[in-house]
Design a protein around this motif. Structure first.
Motif, PDB file in Angstrom:
ATOM      1  N   ALA A  59       0.700  -1.258   0.110  1.00 55.44           N
ATOM      2  CA  ALA A  59      -0.044  -0.002   0.173  1.00 55.44           C
ATOM      3  C   ALA A  59       0.883   1.379   0.163  1.00 55.44           C
ATOM      4  CB  ALA A  59      -0.861  -0.048   1.169  1.00 55.44           C
ATOM      5  N   GLY A  60       2.321   1.060  -0.203  1.00 58.27           N
ATOM      6  CA  GLY A  60       2.983   2.304  -0.125  1.00 58.27           C
ATOM      7  C   GLY A  60       3.664   2.345   1.118  1.00 58.27           C
ATOM      8  N   SER A  61       3.988   3.559   1.749  1.00 62.57           N
ATOM      9  CA  SER A  61       4.591   4.064   3.100  1.00 62.57           C
ATOM     10  C   SER A  61       3.518   3.965   3.825  1.00 62.57           C
ATOM     11  CB  SER A  61       5.536   5.276   2.975  1.00 62.57           C
ATOM     12  OG  SER A  61       6.591   5.223   1.897  1.00 62.57           O
ATOM     13  N   ASP A  62       3.836   3.587   5.219  1.00 59.08           N
ATOM     14  CA  ASP A  62       3.041   3.604   6.335  1.00 59.08           C
ATOM     15  C   ASP A  62       2.590   5.160   6.576  1.00 59.08           C
ATOM     16  OD1 ASP A  62       2.224   3.708   9.220  1.00 59.08           O
ATOM     17  OD2 ASP A  62       2.238   1.720   9.071  1.00 59.08           O
ATOM     18  N   LEU A  63       1.381   5.725   6.447  1.00 56.91           N
ATOM     19  CA  LEU A  63       1.260   6.954   6.785  1.00 56.91           C
ATOM     20  C   LEU A  63       1.468   7.634   8.119  1.00 56.91           C
ATOM     21  CD1 LEU A  63      -1.854   7.629   4.641  1.00 56.91           C
ATOM     22  CD2 LEU A  63       0.505   8.235   4.137  1.00 56.91           C
ATOM     23  N   ILE A  64       1.131   6.386   9.285  1.00 56.72           N
ATOM     24  CA  ILE A  64       1.570   7.007  10.470  1.00 56.72           C
ATOM     25  C   ILE A  64       3.085   7.204  10.837  1.00 56.72           C
ATOM     26  CG2 ILE A  64       1.418   6.170  12.907  1.00 56.72           C
ATOM     27  CD1 ILE A  64      -1.316   4.563  12.315  1.00 56.72           C
ATOM     28  N   ALA A  65       3.695   6.315   9.998  1.00 58.74           N
ATOM     29  CA  ALA A  65       5.271   6.380  10.199  1.00 58.74           C
ATOM     30  C   ALA A  65       5.390   7.690   9.496  1.00 58.74           C
ATOM     31  CB  ALA A  65       5.818   5.249   9.581  1.00 58.74           C
ATOM     32  N   MET A  66       4.947   7.963   8.423  1.00 58.89           N
ATOM     33  CA  MET A  66       5.167   9.170   7.590  1.00 58.89           C
ATOM     34  C   MET A  66       4.940  10.433   8.599  1.00 58.89           C
ATOM     35  SD  MET A  66       6.427   8.677   4.381  1.00 58.89           S
ATOM     36  CE  MET A  66       5.755   9.803   3.013  1.00 58.89           C
ATOM     37  N   GLU A  67       3.890  10.475   9.102  1.00 56.85           N
ATOM     38  CA  GLU A  67       3.383  11.632   9.802  1.00 56.85           C
ATOM     39  C   GLU A  67       4.503  11.994  11.008  1.00 56.85           C
ATOM     40  OE1 GLU A  67      -0.552  13.438  12.352  1.00 56.85           O
ATOM     41  OE2 GLU A  67      -0.165  11.129  12.308  1.00 56.85           O
ATOM     42  N   SER A  68       5.263  10.811  11.653  1.00 61.10           N
ATOM     43  CA  SER A  68       6.205  11.013  12.642  1.00 61.10           C
ATOM     44  C   SER A  68       7.627  11.778  12.157  1.00 61.10           C
ATOM     45  CB  SER A  68       6.507   9.516  13.253  1.00 61.10           C
ATOM     46  OG  SER A  68       7.336   8.756  12.616  1.00 61.10           O
ATOM     47  N   LEU A  69       7.454  11.803  10.869  1.00 66.81           N
ATOM     48  CA  LEU A  69       8.827  12.333  10.206  1.00 66.81           C
ATOM     49  C   LEU A  69       8.571  13.916  10.030  1.00 66.81           C
ATOM     50  CD1 LEU A  69       9.569   9.845   7.514  1.00 66.81           C
ATOM     51  CD2 LEU A  69      10.481   9.977   9.731  1.00 66.81           C
ATOM     52  N   VAL A  70       7.175  14.322  10.154  1.00 64.73           N
ATOM     53  CA  VAL A  70       7.121  15.787   9.990  1.00 64.73           C
ATOM     54  C   VAL A  70       8.068  16.645  10.826  1.00 64.73           C
ATOM     55  CG1 VAL A  70       5.429  17.696  10.069  1.00 64.73           C
ATOM     56  CG2 VAL A  70       4.640  15.485   9.063  1.00 64.73           C
ATOM     57  N   GLY A  71       8.720  17.702  10.491  1.00 67.59           N
ATOM     58  CA  GLY A  71       9.441  18.393  11.145  1.00 67.59           C
ATOM     59  C   GLY A  71      10.707  17.813  11.813  1.00 67.59           C
ATOM     60  N   GLN A  72      11.141  16.598  11.356  1.00 67.26           N
ATOM     61  CA  GLN A  72      12.121  15.967  11.701  1.00 67.26           C
ATOM     62  C   GLN A  72      13.322  15.428  10.687  1.00 67.26           C
ATOM     63  OE1 GLN A  72      12.493  15.100  15.062  1.00 67.26           O
ATOM     64  NE2 GLN A  72      10.641  15.968  15.461  1.00 67.26           N
ATOM     65  N   PRO A  73      13.975  16.436  10.326  1.00 71.02           N
ATOM     66  CA  PRO A  73      14.796  16.564   9.198  1.00 71.02           C
ATOM     67  C   PRO A  73      15.872  15.151   9.194  1.00 71.02           C
ATOM     68  CG  PRO A  73      15.214  18.391  10.341  1.00 71.02           C
ATOM     69  CD  PRO A  73      14.175  17.901  10.791  1.00 71.02           C
ATOM     70  N   ALA A  74      16.505  15.100  10.427  1.00 70.70           N
ATOM     71  CA  ALA A  74      17.345  13.841  10.639  1.00 70.70           C
ATOM     72  C   ALA A  74      16.604  12.697  10.272  1.00 70.70           C
ATOM     73  CB  ALA A  74      17.851  13.894  11.934  1.00 70.70           C
ATOM     74  N   LEU A  75      15.435  12.402  10.649  1.00 71.23           N
ATOM     75  CA  LEU A  75      14.700  10.978  10.499  1.00 71.23           C
ATOM     76  C   LEU A  75      14.434  11.056   9.146  1.00 71.23           C
ATOM     77  CD1 LEU A  75      12.457  10.926  13.689  1.00 71.23           C
ATOM     78  CD2 LEU A  75      14.575   9.422  12.998  1.00 71.23           C
ATOM     79  N   VAL A  76      14.001  11.952   8.480  1.00 74.96           N
ATOM     80  CA  VAL A  76      13.611  12.095   6.799  1.00 74.96           C
ATOM     81  C   VAL A  76      14.679  11.615   6.116  1.00 74.96           C
ATOM     82  CG1 VAL A  76      12.868  13.659   4.835  1.00 74.96           C
ATOM     83  CG2 VAL A  76      11.737  14.259   6.995  1.00 74.96           C
ATOM     84  N   ALA A  77      15.935  12.161   6.535  1.00 84.03           N
ATOM     85  CA  ALA A  77      17.162  11.870   5.838  1.00 84.03           C
ATOM     86  C   ALA A  77      17.731  10.470   5.948  1.00 84.03           C
ATOM     87  CB  ALA A  77      18.271  12.604   6.197  1.00 84.03           C
ATOM     88  N   GLN A  78      17.225   9.743   7.297  1.00 83.46           N
ATOM     89  CA  GLN A  78      17.362   8.364   7.315  1.00 83.46           C
ATOM     90  C   GLN A  78      16.355   7.547   6.739  1.00 83.46           C
ATOM     91  OE1 GLN A  78      16.850   7.523  11.472  1.00 83.46           O
ATOM     92  NE2 GLN A  78      17.268   5.123  11.373  1.00 83.46           N
ATOM     93  N   PHE A  79      15.040   8.079   6.515  1.00 87.56           N
ATOM     94  CA  PHE A  79      14.154   7.212   5.991  1.00 87.56           C
ATOM     95  C   PHE A  79      14.444   7.056   4.535  1.00 87.56           C
ATOM     96  CE2 PHE A  79      10.098   8.294   3.279  1.00 87.56           C
ATOM     97  CZ  PHE A  79       9.755   6.958   3.249  1.00 87.56           C
ATOM     98  N   ARG A  80      14.815   8.392   3.750  1.00 84.84           N
ATOM     99  CA  ARG A  80      15.318   8.437   2.549  1.00 84.84           C
ATOM    100  C   ARG A  80      16.439   7.476   2.286  1.00 84.84           C
ATOM    101  NH1 ARG A  80      18.964  11.475   0.810  1.00 84.84           N
ATOM    102  NH2 ARG A  80      18.711  13.107   2.502  1.00 84.84           N
TER     103      ARG A  80
END
Length: 264
Positions: A59-80
């Motif tokens: 179904a793609g990326s987990d939206l709950i997990a995606m929401e936790s990345l908002v405003g968290q640039p370090a976590l976004v970079a880790q995710f990517r």
């Protein structure tokens, strides 16, 4: 979330998290990469990537997990970074890979499918690439794979309109190569597993060289196979009207020494 098994030269990786329709969380990308790397040293001749669920491939990326990345640039970079590592590992495998899609394939699921060599989809399969609906972008590497597969215009349609399309529509635009149920994907895998493994590995590498406009020592590679034990076995099996029995061989990549950029 991710299970794998090896049977008769066919490795099967299954996505299995029913509560989220196989939506990927951050750690799932690392788990996928680990599952792929665990297969490499085995005698697997082909990998089938599929879902243990009937309704969804991914179904793609987990939206709950995606929401936790908002405003968290370090976590976004880790995710990517972790997503990219898994998809690049899948794309770079010398072992042939088949995406067996028998349900919904959305967002990151399409990225996973595109990193495989080709895609088989059943009549219940649906496809959508929906970052625009969520107010985000799509990784450039995945845009590149999508564009190479379906062309710029169809990539634009999928990304900007973000419609959900049927398996038949996906087949018409080249996103899907084979229309068929799960058994068809496994038939293709079985056929690959029975073929000469060094031929299959080499052909996969040569396809990539052509697509990426690279030059290998193409003539030397072609000529070299006429001294191979595989050819002797293939001809003997043909004469004896039996299935050839090919030995497993090293999956080392073709030598990079003759690699050079083709002149325009």
């Amino acid at each position: 979330m991710i299970t794998s098994e090896l049977n008769g030269g066919i490795a099967t990786i299954a996505l299995a998290r029913a509560t989220s329709r196989n939506a990927f969380r951050l750690g799932d990308w690392t788990a996928l990469k680990a599952a792929l790397e665990a297969i490499v040293p085995t005698d697997a001749r082909v990998i089938v990537l599929e879902s243990a669920l009937e309704a969804a491939f991914c179904a793609g990326s987990d939206l709950i997990a995606m929401e936790s990345l908002v405003g968290q640039p370090a976590l976004v970079a880790q995710f990517r970074t972790e997503m990219r590592a898994a998809l690049d590992t899948l794309s770079a495998l010398t072992i042939p890979t088949i995406a067996n899609i028998q349900g919904d394939c959305f967002g990151a699921g399409v990225a996973i499918a595109l990193a495989c060599d080709f895609r088989v989809a059943g009549e219940r399969a649906r496809f959508a690439v929906t970052p625009a609906k969520l107010g985000i972008s799509y990784p450039v590497e995945d845009i590149a794979r999508l564009t190479k597969t379906v062309g710029a215009a169809q990539a634009g349609r999928l990304l900007m309109v973000a419609d959900t399309i049927s398996a038949s529509d996906a087949h018409c635009i080249g996103l899907v190569q084979v229309l068929g149920e799960a058994q068809e994907a496994h038939r293709c895998a079985s056929a690959i597993a029975k073929n000469a493994p060094q031929s299959v590995v080499t052909l996969k590498r040569l396809i990539r060289a052509v697509v990426e406009n690279e030059a290998l020592a193409f003539d030397d590679i072609f000529d070299g196979f006429f001294a191979s034990e595989a050819l002797v076995e293939g001809i003997r099996a043909f004469k004896e009207k039996r299935q050839p029995i090919y030995a497993d061989v090293s999956r080392k990549p073709l030598s990079a020494d003759p690699l050079q950029r083709l002149q325009p």
